[in-house]
Design a protein around this motif. Sequence first.
Motif, PDB file in Angstrom:
ATOM      1  N   UNK A  80       0.863  -1.167   0.000  1.00 15.66           N
ATOM      2  CA  UNK A  80       0.000   0.000   0.000  1.00 15.66           C
ATOM      3  C   UNK A  80       0.904   1.223   0.000  1.00 15.66           C
ATOM      4  N   UNK A  81       0.648   2.140  -0.929  1.00 17.10           N
ATOM      5  CA  UNK A  81       1.410   3.385  -1.029  1.00 17.10           C
ATOM      6  C   UNK A  81       0.679   4.444  -0.216  1.00 17.10           C
ATOM      7  N   UNK A  82       1.355   4.972   0.790  1.00 13.01           N
ATOM      8  CA  UNK A  82       0.830   6.056   1.619  1.00 13.01           C
ATOM      9  C   UNK A  82       1.603   7.299   1.221  1.00 13.01           C
ATOM     10  N   UNK A  83       0.918   8.236   0.538  1.00 14.53           N
ATOM     11  CA  UNK A  83       1.674   9.324  -0.044  1.00 14.53           C
ATOM     12  C   UNK A  83       1.120  10.713   0.194  1.00 14.53           C
ATOM     13  N   UNK A  84       1.979  11.666  -0.090  1.00 15.52           N
ATOM     14  CA  UNK A  84       1.632  13.087  -0.136  1.00 15.52           C
ATOM     15  C   UNK A  84       2.118  13.597  -1.486  1.00 15.52           C
ATOM     16  N   UNK A  85       1.215  14.247  -2.202  1.00 16.83           N
ATOM     17  CA  UNK A  85       1.524  14.780  -3.532  1.00 16.83           C
ATOM     18  C   UNK A  85       2.063  16.187  -3.342  1.00 16.83           C
ATOM     19  N   UNK A  86       3.389  16.357  -3.454  1.00 19.89           N
ATOM     20  CA  UNK A  86       4.067  17.605  -3.110  1.00 19.89           C
ATOM     21  C   UNK A  86       4.177  18.591  -4.262  1.00 19.89           C
ATOM     22  N   UNK A  89       3.212  16.707 -11.225  1.00 16.93           N
ATOM     23  CA  UNK A  89       3.940  15.873 -12.174  1.00 16.93           C
ATOM     24  C   UNK A  89       3.301  16.097 -13.541  1.00 16.93           C
ATOM     25  N   UNK A  90       4.042  15.878 -14.620  1.00 15.44           N
ATOM     26  CA  UNK A  90       3.546  16.133 -15.972  1.00 15.44           C
ATOM     27  C   UNK A  90       2.195  15.452 -16.217  1.00 15.44           C
ATOM     28  N   UNK A  91       1.277  16.186 -16.814  1.00 17.79           N
ATOM     29  CA  UNK A  91      -0.048  15.684 -17.186  1.00 17.79           C
ATOM     30  C   UNK A  91      -0.850  15.133 -16.012  1.00 17.79           C
ATOM     31  N   UNK A  92      -0.568  15.585 -14.808  1.00 17.84           N
ATOM     32  CA  UNK A  92      -1.284  15.143 -13.617  1.00 17.84           C
ATOM     33  C   UNK A  92      -1.983  16.344 -12.974  1.00 17.84           C
ATOM     34  N   UNK A  93      -2.936  16.091 -12.070  1.00 15.42           N
ATOM     35  CA  UNK A  93      -3.598  17.198 -11.389  1.00 15.42           C
ATOM     36  C   UNK A  93      -2.587  18.073 -10.643  1.00 15.42           C
ATOM     37  N   UNK A  94      -2.993  19.283 -10.327  1.00 10.91           N
ATOM     38  CA  UNK A  94      -2.143  20.190  -9.555  1.00 10.91           C
ATOM     39  C   UNK A  94      -1.903  19.604  -8.169  1.00 10.91           C
ATOM     40  N   UNK A  95      -0.708  19.825  -7.655  1.00  9.90           N
ATOM     41  CA  UNK A  95      -0.349  19.313  -6.332  1.00  9.90           C
ATOM     42  C   UNK A  95      -0.461  20.418  -5.294  1.00  9.90           C
ATOM     43  N   UNK A  96      -1.051  20.071  -4.162  1.00  7.89           N
ATOM     44  CA  UNK A  96      -1.088  20.993  -3.021  1.00  7.89           C
ATOM     45  C   UNK A  96      -1.122  20.208  -1.709  1.00  7.89           C
ATOM     46  N   UNK A  97      -0.258  19.217  -1.635  1.00  9.69           N
ATOM     47  CA  UNK A  97      -0.117  18.447  -0.408  1.00  9.69           C
ATOM     48  C   UNK A  97      -1.191  17.405  -0.163  1.00  9.69           C
ATOM     49  N   UNK A  98      -1.883  16.970  -1.232  1.00  6.32           N
ATOM     50  CA  UNK A  98      -2.930  15.967  -1.065  1.00  6.32           C
ATOM     51  C   UNK A  98      -2.326  14.653  -0.562  1.00  6.32           C
ATOM     52  N   UNK A 100      -2.783  10.497  -0.055  1.00  4.18           N
ATOM     53  CA  UNK A 100      -3.450   9.384  -0.733  1.00  4.18           C
ATOM     54  C   UNK A 100      -2.966   8.060  -0.158  1.00  4.18           C
ATOM     55  N   UNK A 101      -3.838   7.076  -0.257  1.00  4.39           N
ATOM     56  CA  UNK A 101      -3.529   5.698   0.117  1.00  4.39           C
ATOM     57  C   UNK A 101      -3.965   4.849  -1.060  1.00  4.39           C
ATOM     58  N   UNK A 130      -8.147  10.339  -6.073  1.00  6.17           N
ATOM     59  CA  UNK A 130      -7.704  10.605  -4.704  1.00  6.17           C
ATOM     60  C   UNK A 130      -7.036  11.964  -4.551  1.00  6.17           C
ATOM     61  N   UNK A 131      -6.356  12.441  -5.589  1.00  9.10           N
ATOM     62  CA  UNK A 131      -5.632  13.718  -5.467  1.00  9.10           C
ATOM     63  C   UNK A 131      -6.364  14.889  -6.132  1.00  9.10           C
ATOM     64  N   UNK A 132      -7.513  14.630  -6.736  1.00  9.04           N
ATOM     65  CA  UNK A 132      -8.255  15.704  -7.405  1.00  9.04           C
ATOM     66  C   UNK A 132      -9.230  16.385  -6.437  1.00  9.04           C
TER      67      UNK A 132
END
Length: 132
Positions: A80-86, A89-98, A100-101, A130-132
């Motif tokens: 299981x990946x427990x993450x924070x989107x810092x 990344x290219x072609x991905x939603x904007x990151x603002x510390x979301x 995700x699991x 999860x990050x949108x």
Amino acid sequence: MNALETVKNYYDCFNNKDWKGMLALVHPEIKHQPNQGEERIGIELFTAFLQMMDECYEETLTEIVLLGEPNNSRVAAEFVVNGIYKKGDEDSPAAHGQKYVLPAGAFLEVKDGKITRVTTYYNLPLWIKLVS
């Protein structure tokens, strides 16, 4: 060191953000087959990938299960990946510390104590949700 030990050490290094330790466990001509995009061949491209991942994501793997096979050359990993989107990344939603699991898995090949292939799978539409 057998294949299971090599892969366990690889993921331990990942969780400890020991990128040099990870790179020491991979073959110079590593084949990295990501869930999306082109295959990367060689330690230089794999190193660049790790640098991008470190910039964009803060991830820890939990619930790691490793399964080997009798020839001691392949390992399947589930985790299981427990993450924070810092950072975006290219072609991905904007990151603002979301946070995700996300369940994921990988298949790895090991030869002479070095990882020669990493193929990773996860549900990209779920991660986007999860990050949108």
